[in-house]
Motif scaffolding. Structure first.
Motif, PDB file in Angstrom:
ATOM      1  N   SER A 140      41.679  38.209  53.795  1.00 46.66           N
ATOM      2  CA  SER A 140      41.451  38.473  52.376  1.00 46.66           C
ATOM      3  C   SER A 140      39.980  38.810  52.155  1.00 46.66           C
ATOM      4  N   ILE A 141      39.736  39.609  51.154  1.00 45.47           N
ATOM      5  CA  ILE A 141      38.365  39.992  50.821  1.00 45.47           C
ATOM      6  C   ILE A 141      37.740  38.904  49.957  1.00 45.47           C
ATOM      7  N   ILE A 142      36.601  38.395  50.392  1.00 43.19           N
ATOM      8  CA  ILE A 142      35.873  37.371  49.648  1.00 43.19           C
ATOM      9  C   ILE A 142      34.858  38.009  48.706  1.00 43.19           C
ATOM     10  N   GLY A 143      34.145  39.009  49.186  1.00 48.36           N
ATOM     11  CA  GLY A 143      33.148  39.675  48.356  1.00 48.36           C
ATOM     12  C   GLY A 143      32.684  40.963  48.989  1.00 48.36           C
ATOM     13  N   THR A 144      32.252  41.900  48.168  1.00 50.74           N
ATOM     14  CA  THR A 144      31.752  43.183  48.649  1.00 50.74           C
ATOM     15  C   THR A 144      30.499  43.590  47.892  1.00 50.74           C
ATOM     16  N   ASP A 145      29.668  44.384  48.534  1.00 46.84           N
ATOM     17  CA  ASP A 145      28.452  44.895  47.899  1.00 46.84           C
ATOM     18  C   ASP A 145      28.188  46.298  48.421  1.00 46.84           C
ATOM     19  N   SER A 146      28.434  47.303  47.591  1.00 48.23           N
ATOM     20  CA  SER A 146      28.272  48.684  48.028  1.00 48.23           C
ATOM     21  C   SER A 146      26.809  49.054  48.242  1.00 48.23           C
ATOM     22  N   GLN A 147      25.900  48.388  47.531  1.00 44.99           N
ATOM     23  CA  GLN A 147      24.485  48.754  47.635  1.00 44.99           C
ATOM     24  C   GLN A 147      23.928  48.462  49.018  1.00 44.99           C
ATOM     25  N   THR A 148      24.369  47.381  49.634  1.00 41.74           N
ATOM     26  CA  THR A 148      23.904  47.058  50.984  1.00 41.74           C
ATOM     27  C   THR A 148      24.945  47.388  52.042  1.00 41.74           C
ATOM     28  N   ASP A 149      26.116  47.871  51.616  1.00 39.14           N
ATOM     29  CA  ASP A 149      27.227  48.189  52.513  1.00 39.14           C
ATOM     30  C   ASP A 149      27.659  46.959  53.312  1.00 39.14           C
TER      31      ASP A 149
END
Length: 374
Positions: A140-149
Motif C-alpha cells: 500500500s502507498i503510505i505517502g508520495t512527494d512529486s517534488q523530490t520524486d
C-alpha cells in the motif's frame, strides 16, 4: 470574467539534459502510460520506525571495489522488486484497460516500510513487492512527494533486512558506487558498479529541478527506486533517472539519501510533506510556439487553478493571472516559482506581481502548507 486560454498539452522536454525517469518507460504489458495519480488510502499517522544510521563516516571502505561480493551480501536483501498495475477507463476504443510497470525499492524498516520513487508508484491501482527470497507481498502507498520524486510504501512483514543509511553529504567524486535494482522489470537483484561522477548535478525532470548524485554505474529502466550503495554497503542514494540520448551511457542519477531522510520521515508520518510552503495553485507554462493557432496570450507561467482558501486565493490571485515577478525575481516558468518557494518557509510574506487583463497587479501572499483541492 475573461475565459482562461485553452492550452494545448505540452510534451515534456527536460531543461538541462534529456533525462527520463526510468520506470516511466518500463511497461510489461502494452505500450500504455500511467493514468492519474493514486491517493494512498492507508496513511500511517503514527509511524514509529527506527532507521539504521551509518556510524562510520568513511565512504572509502576497506574492501577492494574489484570484488564487491561482501558488500553486496550485506545489502542485497534490502532491495526489492516492485510491480504495478494501473487501471484506466479513459479514451480507449477497447474500454477499460490495464497497464503494468516495474521498478525497485529499498527496505528502510524491519516491519516493511520501503522507499522508492514517486514516479514508480504514481497512478498505480495495485502494487506488488517481491523480496530476494521470492516472497511476494501486496503493498500500500503510505505517502508520495512529486517534488523530490520520493515515495514510501508498506508491506505487512516482519524481520526484514533494512538498509543502513549512509551520509551522502560526505561523498567525494571518485568514491565507489554500487547500484542494485530490477532492470527491465524481470532481473531483480542485478548489481552494477562504478564511481560517484558528481555530487551535486542540477537536473530538471518533469519541471522539478533536483540536486542529484551522478554515477557511471549502469542504470537501466526498472532500476528506478533501487539503491545506490557505498563501499561499506550503506545506502547513499535512491536511483531515479538516466541520460537517454542514443549512444550515451554511464550517466545515471540518484537522489542523495541525507537530504531525503526528512522527506521520508514526513511521508511515513503524514503521507505527504507538510513542512514545505505552497501557493496552493496549479501552474501552466504557456508557449505560443506549441500552439496550432495564433494566440493573444503572452508566453509565461499562468495560474490555471486555485485551491479555495489557499494562500493564493486569500491573496486575491485569479485564474488566468500570468506571474511576472515573485519575491522580486522575474518569472518565466513554473520551475522559477518552485525555486523561490524552496527558499521560504510556511508563514513568510512574499510579494508577487501578476499580469491580469494587461494590467500589472501586486499582491502580498502569506505562504501556507500545501492544501489539497476539494
Amino acid at each position: 470574467m475573461q475565459t482562461p486560454p485553452k492550452f494545448k498539452p505540452k510534451t515534456y522536454v527536460p531543461v538541462r539534459n534529456k533525462i527520463l525517469t526510468t520506470a516511466g518507460i518500463i511497461l510489461l504489458s502494452g505500450i500504455v502510460g500511467f493514468g492519474a495519480g493514486y491517493a494512498g488510502s492507508h496513511l500511517s499517522n503514527n509511524a514509529n520506525v527506527t532507521i539504521q544510521q551509518q556510524t562510520n563516516k568513511s565512504n572509502s571502505g576497506t574492501i577492494q571495489v574489484a570484488d564487491v561480493s561482501d558488500i553486496v551480501e550485506k545489502c542485497k536483501d534490502s532491495v526489492v522488486e516492485i510491480t504495478t498495475e494501473s487501471v484506466s477507463s479513459g479514451n480507449s476504443i477497447f474500454g477499460q484497460y490495464v497497464s503494468q510497470g516495474a521498478g525497485s525499492g529499498v527496505i528502510i524498516s524491519e516491519d516493511g516500510y520501503i522507499v522508492t520513487n514517486n514516479h514508480v508508484v504514481s497512478g498505480a491501482t495495485s502494487l506488488k513487492v517481491t523480496t530476494t527470497d521470492g516472497t511476494e507481498y501486496d503493498a500500500s502507498i503510505i505517502g508520495t512527494d512529486s517534488q523530490t520524486d520520493l515515495a514510501v510504501i508498506k508491506i505487512e512483514a516482519q524481520n526484514l533486512l533494512a538498509a543502513t543509511l549512509g551520509d551522502s553529504d560526505i561523498l567525494q567524486v571518485g568514491d565507489p558506487a554500487i547500484a542494485i535494482g530490477n532492470p527491465l522489470g524481470e532481473l531483480g537483484g542485478t548489481v552494477t558498479t562504478g564511481i560517484i561522477s558528481a555530487t551535486d548535478r542540477q537536473i530538471t525532470i518533469d519541471n522539478e529541478t533536483m540536486t542529484l548524485l551522478q554515477t557511471d554505474a549502469a542504470i537501466n529502466p526498472g532500476n528506478s527506486g533501487g539503491g545506490l550503495f557505498n563501499a561499506d554497503g550503506n545506502l547513499i542514494g535512491i536511483v531515479n533517472a538516466k541520460e537517454s540520448s542514443t549512444g550515451i551511457e554511464g550517466l545515471g542519477f540518484a537522489i542523495p539519501i541525507t537530504p531525503a531522510k526528512d522527506v521520508i520521515t514526513e511521508l511515513m508520518q503524514n503521507g505527504s510533506v507538510t513542512s514545505r510552503p505552497a501557493l496552493n495553485v496549479s501552474l501552466y507554462d504557456y508557449t505560443s510556439s506549441n500552439q496550432t493557432q495564433n494566440s493573444k496570450y503572452e508566453d509565461g507561467c499562468y495560474i490555471v487553478q486555485i485551491v479555495k482558501n489557499g494562500a493564493a486565493d486569500k491573496a486575491g490571485l485569479k485564474q488566468n493571472d500570468r506571474i511576472i515577478r515573485f519575491d522580486g525575481e522575474k518569472i518565466q516558468s513554473t520551475s522559477d516559482v518552485k525555486a523561490i518557494l524552496k527558499k521560504h518557509k510556511i508563514g513568510d510574506n512574499v510579494k508577487m506581481v501578476v499580469d491580469r487583463d494587461s494590467k500589472e497587479i501586486e499582491v502580498e501572499i502569506v505562504l501556507q502548507a500545501q492544501t489539497q483541492a476539494n
